[in-house]
Each structure stands twice: as C-alpha cells, then as structure tokens.
Write a protein that holds these residues in place. Sequence first.
Motif, PDB file in Angstrom:
ATOM      1  N   PRO A 277      -4.116   3.368   7.183  1.00 25.05           N
ATOM      2  CA  PRO A 277      -5.466   3.468   7.759  1.00 25.05           C
ATOM      3  C   PRO A 277      -5.508   4.225   9.072  1.00 25.05           C
ATOM      4  O   PRO A 277      -6.576   4.733   9.453  1.00 25.05           O
ATOM      5  CB  PRO A 277      -5.882   2.000   7.936  1.00 25.05           C
ATOM      6  N   ASP A 278      -4.389   4.302   9.784  1.00 25.05           N
ATOM      7  CA  ASP A 278      -4.394   4.991  11.081  1.00 25.05           C
ATOM      8  C   ASP A 278      -4.126   6.491  10.949  1.00 25.05           C
ATOM      9  O   ASP A 278      -4.085   7.213  11.953  1.00 25.05           O
ATOM     10  CB  ASP A 278      -3.340   4.368  11.998  1.00 25.05           C
ATOM     11  N   ALA A 279      -3.928   6.991   9.736  1.00 19.71           N
ATOM     12  CA  ALA A 279      -3.587   8.397   9.545  1.00 19.71           C
ATOM     13  C   ALA A 279      -4.755   9.310   9.923  1.00 19.71           C
ATOM     14  O   ALA A 279      -5.918   8.883   9.989  1.00 19.71           O
ATOM     15  CB  ALA A 279      -3.202   8.637   8.088  1.00 19.71           C
ATOM     16  N   ASP A 280      -4.435  10.564  10.168  1.00 18.60           N
ATOM     17  CA  ASP A 280      -5.455  11.602  10.280  1.00 18.60           C
ATOM     18  C   ASP A 280      -5.963  11.840   8.860  1.00 18.60           C
ATOM     19  O   ASP A 280      -5.317  12.518   8.047  1.00 18.60           O
ATOM     20  CB  ASP A 280      -4.830  12.876  10.858  1.00 18.60           C
ATOM     21  N   ILE A 281      -7.104  11.265   8.522  1.00 21.33           N
ATOM     22  CA  ILE A 281      -7.567  11.214   7.142  1.00 21.33           C
ATOM     23  C   ILE A 281      -7.835  12.609   6.571  1.00 21.33           C
ATOM     24  O   ILE A 281      -7.497  12.895   5.410  1.00 21.33           O
ATOM     25  CB  ILE A 281      -8.822  10.328   7.015  1.00 21.33           C
ATOM     26  N   VAL A 282      -8.415  13.481   7.355  1.00 23.23           N
ATOM     27  CA  VAL A 282      -8.700  14.833   6.865  1.00 23.23           C
ATOM     28  C   VAL A 282      -7.388  15.545   6.516  1.00 23.23           C
ATOM     29  O   VAL A 282      -7.252  16.165   5.453  1.00 23.23           O
ATOM     30  CB  VAL A 282      -9.507  15.625   7.907  1.00 23.23           C
ATOM     31  N   ARG A 283      -6.419  15.438   7.417  1.00 21.94           N
ATOM     32  CA  ARG A 283      -5.127  16.081   7.172  1.00 21.94           C
ATOM     33  C   ARG A 283      -4.405  15.422   6.002  1.00 21.94           C
ATOM     34  O   ARG A 283      -3.806  16.108   5.156  1.00 21.94           O
ATOM     35  CB  ARG A 283      -4.273  16.001   8.436  1.00 21.94           C
ATOM     36  N   ALA A 284      -4.456  14.099   5.933  1.00 23.36           N
ATOM     37  CA  ALA A 284      -3.756  13.384   4.868  1.00 23.36           C
ATOM     38  C   ALA A 284      -4.357  13.703   3.505  1.00 23.36           C
ATOM     39  O   ALA A 284      -3.627  13.885   2.521  1.00 23.36           O
ATOM     40  CB  ALA A 284      -3.807  11.885   5.136  1.00 23.36           C
ATOM     41  N   ALA A 285      -5.673  13.767   3.425  1.00 20.59           N
ATOM     42  CA  ALA A 285      -6.319  14.071   2.152  1.00 20.59           C
ATOM     43  C   ALA A 285      -5.994  15.488   1.687  1.00 20.59           C
ATOM     44  O   ALA A 285      -5.766  15.721   0.493  1.00 20.59           O
ATOM     45  CB  ALA A 285      -7.829  13.891   2.273  1.00 20.59           C
ATOM     46  N   LYS A 286      -5.950  16.420   2.626  1.00 21.00           N
ATOM     47  CA  LYS A 286      -5.560  17.787   2.255  1.00 21.00           C
ATOM     48  C   LYS A 286      -4.114  17.805   1.762  1.00 21.00           C
ATOM     49  O   LYS A 286      -3.778  18.470   0.779  1.00 21.00           O
ATOM     50  CB  LYS A 286      -5.719  18.739   3.430  1.00 21.00           C
ATOM     51  N   GLY A 287      -3.228  17.070   2.471  1.00 24.64           N
ATOM     52  CA  GLY A 287      -1.837  17.002   2.042  1.00 24.64           C
ATOM     53  C   GLY A 287      -1.706  16.388   0.664  1.00 24.64           C
ATOM     54  O   GLY A 287      -0.893  16.834  -0.157  1.00 24.64           O
ATOM     55  N   ALA A 288      -2.515  15.362   0.388  1.00 23.96           N
ATOM     56  CA  ALA A 288      -2.484  14.726  -0.925  1.00 23.96           C
ATOM     57  C   ALA A 288      -2.972  15.678  -2.007  1.00 23.96           C
ATOM     58  O   ALA A 288      -2.403  15.732  -3.106  1.00 23.96           O
ATOM     59  CB  ALA A 288      -3.323  13.459  -0.907  1.00 23.96           C
ATOM     60  N   ALA A 289      -4.028  16.422  -1.706  1.00 25.44           N
ATOM     61  CA  ALA A 289      -4.550  17.386  -2.677  1.00 25.44           C
ATOM     62  C   ALA A 289      -3.537  18.492  -2.943  1.00 25.44           C
ATOM     63  O   ALA A 289      -3.282  18.861  -4.101  1.00 25.44           O
ATOM     64  CB  ALA A 289      -5.865  17.977  -2.167  1.00 25.44           C
ATOM     65  N   HIS A 309      -5.383   3.103   1.778  1.00 19.87           N
ATOM     66  CA  HIS A 309      -5.849   1.818   2.318  1.00 19.87           C
ATOM     67  C   HIS A 309      -7.337   1.659   2.023  1.00 19.87           C
ATOM     68  O   HIS A 309      -8.125   2.611   2.125  1.00 19.87           O
ATOM     69  CB  HIS A 309      -5.590   1.738   3.818  1.00 19.87           C
ATOM     70  N   ALA A 310      -7.709   0.457   1.632  1.00 22.61           N
ATOM     71  CA  ALA A 310      -9.080   0.195   1.189  1.00 22.61           C
ATOM     72  C   ALA A 310     -10.123   0.605   2.224  1.00 22.61           C
ATOM     73  O   ALA A 310     -11.231   1.019   1.872  1.00 22.61           O
ATOM     74  CB  ALA A 310      -9.239  -1.290   0.849  1.00 22.61           C
ATOM     75  N   SER A 311      -9.776   0.518   3.511  1.00 26.51           N
ATOM     76  CA  SER A 311     -10.752   0.818   4.566  1.00 26.51           C
ATOM     77  C   SER A 311     -11.109   2.300   4.646  1.00 26.51           C
ATOM     78  O   SER A 311     -12.149   2.644   5.227  1.00 26.51           O
ATOM     79  CB  SER A 311     -10.206   0.352   5.924  1.00 26.51           C
ATOM     80  N   VAL A 312     -10.276   3.184   4.082  1.00 27.28           N
ATOM     81  CA  VAL A 312     -10.551   4.624   4.155  1.00 27.28           C
ATOM     82  C   VAL A 312     -10.669   5.241   2.762  1.00 27.28           C
ATOM     83  O   VAL A 312     -10.694   6.462   2.621  1.00 27.28           O
ATOM     84  CB  VAL A 312      -9.465   5.356   4.972  1.00 27.28           C
ATOM     85  N   LEU A 313     -10.760   4.404   1.734  1.00 23.34           N
ATOM     86  CA  LEU A 313     -10.772   4.902   0.353  1.00 23.34           C
ATOM     87  C   LEU A 313     -11.929   5.850   0.094  1.00 23.34           C
ATOM     88  O   LEU A 313     -11.742   6.948  -0.455  1.00 23.34           O
ATOM     89  CB  LEU A 313     -10.822   3.723  -0.627  1.00 23.34           C
TER      90      LEU A 313
END
Length: 496
Positions: A277-289, A309-313
């Motif tokens: 949940p503490d990750a940089d979500i924009v960066r993490a989502a791009k990395g996941a994609a 994490h459910a809080s940022v799903l």
Amino acid sequence: MSQIQLLPAVEKFLAQPGRLFIGGTWQDAASGRRFAVENPANECVLAEVAEGGERDVDTAVAAARAAFTGVWAQQSPAQRGLLLFRLAELLDQYREELAQLITLENGKPIATARGEAASAANIIRYFAGWPTKIEGSTLPVSPSSGAPMLNYTLREPVGVCALIVPWNFPLTMCVWKLGPVLATGCVAVLKPAEQTPLVAIRLVQLIEAAGFPPGVVNLVTGLGIHTGAPLAQHPDVDKIAFTGSTQVGRLIAQAATGNMKKVSLELGGKSPNIILPDADIVRAAKGAADGIFYNQGQVCTAGSRLYVHASVLDQVLEELQRHAAAHVLGPGLDPASSMGPLVSARQLGSVSAYLQRGQEEGAELICGGARPAHLERGHFIQPSVFLDRAERACVAREEIFGPVLTVMSWTEIDELVLRANDSPYGLAAGLWTRDLRSAHRVAAQLKAGSVWINCWNVVDPASPFGGYKQSGWGREMSKNVIDAYTETKSVFVDLA
C-alpha cells in the motif's frame, strides 16, 4: 500502417533456402525435407528451412566430437576469448539485420527486437572475458598416511553440448547458451525452435565469419519430435541445455538418463508481482503492466499474478486499464506498434482458450479478452486483465504465455507470502514498496530465482538466472554457468 523498409541483405537472406551447418559446411537435410517459416503478423511464408532428422543429428554430434578432441582443444583460452570478441563485434555490426529477422519470424516490435540484438552482443562480450579466468585451486589436504601431498583441481570442459532454445527470444536464448559453451572450450549442436530458425541461421553465419573452427558450432534446424528428441537422447552428447516449457523439460530430463548426460533446464513460470500500500502506485502499476505485456506476455518471467493491497486495488485496476488501452497492436515492422502478434496460430488458440476458461471459472474480465477488430490477419490478441477474488481460476494458476494478467487483492502480509509461494513454479517474483524493511523481509521469503524490488525483468550477464521448484535446474549467466559447462578434476601428487 507504415512499415520500415527491409534491408537488402535481409531480403537476400530470405530468398535463399535455410540450410544445416555441420562440420563447417552448409548442407541440406539428409532426407531433403524442408519446412516453412511463417510471419505471424500476416500469416505469410517468409522462407523455407531444412528439416533435420536423426541422421543429421548423428552427423552433427560426430562433427562436434571431432572438433572437441581436435582443433578446438588446441586453442588457447586467449584465442577463444578473441574469437568471442570478434563475434560480439559482428553482432554489433549486423544489429539491424538481426533485429529485422527477429521481428519477421517472431512478431515482436522492431524496437524490442533491436534491444534483443544489442543485448546479444553484450552477452557474448561478457563471456569473451571468461576463458582466461577459469581456474582451479590448491587445497590443504591432510592424508591419513601423513605423507606430504600436493592436491590441486582443474576445470575442464564438459564436451559436446546439445542446446535447445525457444522462440520467444530467438537470438538472446542462443547466445545465453553459446557464450558459456565457447568460453569453457566446449562444442555445440544448436537446435532453434521451428517457429524461429532464421535468426539462428544468421547467427551461425556470423560465428563462421568470426573464424571459429569447423565443428565447434553446428546447427540442426527442424521439429522437436524429429530433431530435438534424438539430440536429447544421443549417447555421445555430454550435456544438454534446454529453455522451454516445464512439460518438455521433464521429457528432456528423462531422455538424458540414457548416458547420464548433464542437464540444465530453464523452464516455465507463474511469477507473482506484489504491490504494497505504501508503493508509488502510478509507477508500480506501470511496472506491473510492462511486466506482463512486454513481448506480448511471451516471457517465462512474465509477472502474470499481481497481488494488490485491497486499499489501492481500484486505483491499480484503473491504471492497468489505461496502460492496456494505450498499446498499439500491429505488425512489428510498423514503428508505431507497441505490441505485435503472438508467435503462431497454435499460441493464439491456447491464449484464447485461457481467456474463455478464465471467465467460465469466475474471474472477472476487466479489459481485453478478444482479437482486435481492426486486424484481419495475424495472430493478435488484446492485452487483457482479469480480477480473480477467489484466486481459483486457471488464469491465476497456470502459465498462459500471453498478455494476460490476473489481479488478486490481499490484506495480511504473512498470508500474502504464502499465496505468492503457492505455485509449482519459482522463476521470478517482484515487490513494489517504499519501505526497505518490508522489501528485504518479503524478498527473503519469496521462493524464486530472481526477485525484483521496484523494477521488473532486470537481467544482466554478470548475475545468475534460473528458477526454484519446477522452473528449472541450474543457473544461466554469471560465474555460476561456467560451473555448469565444466568438470572439476582433483589431482593428488605424492611428494614423499
């Protein structure tokens, strides 16, 4: 769509029949049979290539054995290193030609293919430095007799190596194996995937041009059952190195028991990618994609299981849909294309079946799931994202080898680690977080050969690569792979 112009050298290469390379001679298959190589972007035949069989395998292994005990054994380590450096220079010189061949037969975007060609030269250059650094040691032994004794070890090449490589990185996989083979003084019989033999043929032409003696590298193109199987079973092959599916890896291991040949296997994966949940979500989502859509998802380390994490799903799902929608599907030779076709009609059928089964088994399709309507020909499939709250659908459990991501949510870190490790595979894993304590703690618990923190798919020839569990035996790259292609001999000298 505007496609790049093929180099005249590529057009000339495609017009010539692909042949086997055995004992320094380009030749047709003993049977005279040939098979067609298809362009997956338009389903047209690119070229015809010799279909090697058991007789060709026998001839190639004999040529490799003659070179191993003859001319190649007389080459000094420095001479082997020099030949590898020459090959690296040729790979750099003909990089664009190699890239175009990769794109034509594999389908990947030309920019990705150019990266693969550049990487191939760097890998060979890395292994060019190894021949003069393979060494034994002296050991302080204490024999029961009390006699003064000198004990030292020697590192000697294993011998004739059968190299069976896949189609997803048709050039990189060749040099991953040829680099350590040639650095250690071994010899090779190379069998590329039948879907992508063209760049392997061009690579062997460059090996010949670099000045490697006849028989050191032999090439037998053909089908797995007629070429790969007799090569794996051959009684005069000392080692087999295979990259491919776990299913075929089991067959390779069984075939090796005939003469107890050494085996290294780099197999499948269903790699977990974790967002805290503490990750940089924009960066993490791009990395996941990027981790799942790169190379059309046809990557053994593809991050095909995403634990969020459910809080940022919701935020992550929104970002993933945006990245999927941004991909431009089209022929790899079109510079505007960011995603090419799957490698074959068979692969398209397999991925399409998973997309249907995933929905039937309760996974929610967030985006994708079909062929793109604007492309009438070619083996294209949309980048697809599932949400599987129960984590029971096949798309959450089985390797798909396509651009299909399955997202699951989590709340407790300890339970998360158990779920991430609940797989027969263990090739790679990833973690996105700003908390270094969590990063190191989770990384230590993940059962995977490579763990990437705030990145994905970072590979370097100086770092070992391989998997836990059913993802393989042994390691590629680095000093670890040198051990895989050498034997250790212990020598005792009585000094009394």
